[in-house]
Design an enzyme around this catalytic site. Sequence first.
Site, PDB file in Angstrom:
ATOM      1  N   ASP A 156      45.542  35.663  30.482  1.00 17.95           N
ATOM      2  CA  ASP A 156      46.498  35.372  29.403  1.00 17.95           C
ATOM      3  C   ASP A 156      47.166  36.621  28.852  1.00 17.95           C
ATOM      4  OD1 ASP A 156      45.629  32.685  29.580  1.00 17.95           O
ATOM      5  OD2 ASP A 156      43.923  33.178  28.299  1.00 17.95           O
ATOM      6  N   LYS A 171      51.213  37.716  32.168  1.00 18.05           N
ATOM      7  CA  LYS A 171      51.629  38.090  33.532  1.00 18.05           C
ATOM      8  C   LYS A 171      52.827  37.283  33.999  1.00 18.05           C
ATOM      9  CE  LYS A 171      47.534  37.193  35.142  1.00 18.05           C
ATOM     10  NZ  LYS A 171      46.828  36.976  33.877  1.00 18.05           N
ATOM     11  N   GLY A 230      47.799  29.438  33.989  1.00 14.76           N
ATOM     12  CA  GLY A 230      48.944  28.876  33.273  1.00 14.76           C
ATOM     13  C   GLY A 230      49.875  30.020  32.946  1.00 14.76           C
ATOM     14  N   HIS A 231      50.880  30.215  33.765  1.00 17.10           N
ATOM     15  CA  HIS A 231      51.794  31.344  33.571  1.00 17.10           C
ATOM     16  C   HIS A 231      53.058  30.864  32.860  1.00 17.10           C
ATOM     17  CE1 HIS A 231      49.667  33.622  37.050  1.00 17.10           C
ATOM     18  NE2 HIS A 231      48.987  33.627  35.931  1.00 17.10           N
ATOM     19  N   GLN A 278      44.458  34.816  36.212  1.00 19.65           N
ATOM     20  CA  GLN A 278      43.319  35.215  35.375  1.00 19.65           C
ATOM     21  C   GLN A 278      43.372  36.740  35.138  1.00 19.65           C
ATOM     22  OE1 GLN A 278      42.243  32.964  38.273  1.00 19.65           O
ATOM     23  NE2 GLN A 278      43.058  31.459  36.886  1.00 19.65           N
ATOM     24  N   ARG A 308      43.268  25.130  24.430  1.00 20.66           N
ATOM     25  CA  ARG A 308      42.178  25.599  23.558  1.00 20.66           C
ATOM     26  C   ARG A 308      42.612  26.828  22.764  1.00 20.66           C
ATOM     27  NH1 ARG A 308      37.387  26.629  27.718  1.00 20.66           N
ATOM     28  NH2 ARG A 308      39.133  27.145  29.052  1.00 20.66           N
ATOM     29  N   ARG A 318      42.465  30.455  21.566  1.00 24.52           N
ATOM     30  CA  ARG A 318      41.851  31.638  22.192  1.00 24.52           C
ATOM     31  C   ARG A 318      41.117  32.462  21.145  1.00 24.52           C
ATOM     32  NH1 ARG A 318      47.456  32.780  25.159  1.00 24.52           N
ATOM     33  NH2 ARG A 318      47.261  31.247  26.812  1.00 24.52           N
TER      34      ARG A 318
HETATM   35  P1  IMP Z   1      37.579  28.284  35.785  1.00 23.28           P
HETATM   36  O1  IMP Z   1      38.490  29.282  36.376  1.00 23.28           O
HETATM   37  O2  IMP Z   1      38.260  26.999  35.389  1.00 23.28           O
HETATM   38  O3  IMP Z   1      36.362  28.055  36.632  1.00 23.28           O
HETATM   39  O4  IMP Z   1      37.005  28.879  34.393  1.00 23.28           O
HETATM   40  C1  IMP Z   1      36.159  30.034  34.368  1.00 23.28           C
HETATM   41  C2  IMP Z   1      36.492  30.922  33.190  1.00 23.28           C
HETATM   42  O5  IMP Z   1      37.757  31.515  33.398  1.00 23.28           O
HETATM   43  C3  IMP Z   1      36.581  30.197  31.847  1.00 23.28           C
HETATM   44  O6  IMP Z   1      36.154  31.059  30.830  1.00 23.28           O
HETATM   45  C4  IMP Z   1      38.075  29.926  31.714  1.00 23.28           C
HETATM   46  O7  IMP Z   1      38.453  29.756  30.371  1.00 23.28           O
HETATM   47  C5  IMP Z   1      38.619  31.199  32.316  1.00 23.28           C
HETATM   48  N1  IMP Z   1      39.965  31.056  32.864  1.00 23.28           N
HETATM   49  C6  IMP Z   1      40.342  30.469  34.008  1.00 23.28           C
HETATM   50  N2  IMP Z   1      41.655  30.561  34.189  1.00 23.28           N
HETATM   51  C7  IMP Z   1      42.137  31.250  33.148  1.00 23.28           C
HETATM   52  C8  IMP Z   1      43.441  31.702  32.796  1.00 23.28           C
HETATM   53  O8  IMP Z   1      44.445  31.514  33.499  1.00 23.28           O
HETATM   54  N3  IMP Z   1      43.519  32.392  31.627  1.00 23.28           N
HETATM   55  C9  IMP Z   1      42.434  32.658  30.853  1.00 23.28           C
HETATM   56  N4  IMP Z   1      41.225  32.257  31.155  1.00 23.28           N
HETATM   57  C10 IMP Z   1      41.053  31.565  32.292  1.00 23.28           C
END
Ligand code: IMP
Length: 407
Positions: free
Chosen positions: A13, A16, A40-41, A207, A286, A288
């Site tokens: 987040d 990017k 989510g870009h 991520q 959610r 942050r």
């Molecule tokens: P997952 O990628 O859905 O398995 O989630 C694993 C962890 O990565 C959790 O803490 C999510 O909130 C976090 N996460 C996954 N994708 C993103 C993103 O694009 N931005 C921020 N956090 C992310």
Amino acid sequence: MSAIVIVGTQWGDEGKGKIVDFLSRKADVVVRYQGGGNAGHTVIVDGEKTIFHLIPSGILREKTCFLGNGMVINAEDLIKEVDFWVQKRLKIKQNLFISDRAHLILPHHLKKDRKKYKKKIGTTGRGIGPCYSQKASREGIRMADLLFDWQKVKSILRKNYSDKESLKLEILLKKFIKIFGKNIIDVSAKLHFYQKKGKKIIFEGAQGTLLDIDHGTYPFVTSSNATAGGACTGTGFGPLNIKKVIGVAKAYTTRVGEGPFPTEQNSKIGEKLREKGSEYGATTGRPRRCGWLDLVILKFASRVNSLTSLVITKLDVLSCFKQIKVCLAYSYKGKVLEDFPSSVKFLQKCRPIYQNLPGWQKDLGKIKDYRKLPKEAKNYLQFIQKKLNIPIKIISVGPDRKQTIIY
Ligand code: IMP
């Protein structure tokens, strides 16, 4: 030869999407190398907000876009995301290509993710972890299987679903093949071809560094390599072909999901950052968790990614503070630590050592030239640059494309 990787330096987040969109105006090709619909870009063009989950934001500029082998793709979600853009008359089908080695996310991955990991780890519930687990256990379905091994696809479906569900999924996957069959290709070979032709290639990380499965705050991480190395393993592009690695850092720190966060502010400060920075998940909505900038994290990100430059985003959000804190190191039982630790238990006990810097309390949203920034804002940027020994090349002062300063 010109290939650059854009990575998140914190917990994702960092903004990017906007930076990839900005830099892709001069690129020929944009590639995603890991993750899936968990990303989510967000890109805002002329006030209109759009969020990309699977497709690289470079598609907005009609660049050739690739989804690499390191990705995990939910067929239904990709059909929907593409449909959305087709309705907006964007040229998608001729510009979007999917790796024949990328893995497919199926409903049982989502079910397992939501049941087992959503609460414990705070996952996005998009089936990401269970799909990568299946990949590692060599039981996954790859895009190439859809084209060349329908028997295998059918038997995996039969193993995991009732006859009725299985049939429904077969119909969905056949639809997917009909739409994307010709776009499923050997991405590594295609990138090699483009690279030889001197095309400009951007690798878009999803991520962030601290969510990397190996280098992040395990187990509160995602299931792929979000760091720069993932651009090679996740696409089949050789490491020596990468010229620059650009790290994107927010001017403060945020994270979603569980896990330790040393500079977190559970106070009015955190609330202010969340409200001013609209810090709500682009994928899950959610709120942050928010806190001050942490240079221990950025130094770590610089090392593991070989950062050649930095982009600082959301500098405008800090305008609301009279004084700004920056974490320089951690203290643990009277010892000063400068290296980011591997254990989350240990990290939980680390206390940030802060330096106070003066705030500027002026609106930055309309500033287009670095020289016009208030002197305290320049001081903040120079402080970061000096401590990290990496040049800051771009500063973002608002969500719109136009609110970007080149330094
Ligand atoms: P997952 O990628 O859905 O398995 O989630 C694993 C962890 O990565 C959790 O803490 C999510 O909130 C976090 N996460 C996954 N994708 C993103 C993103 O694009 N931005 C921020 N956090 C992310």
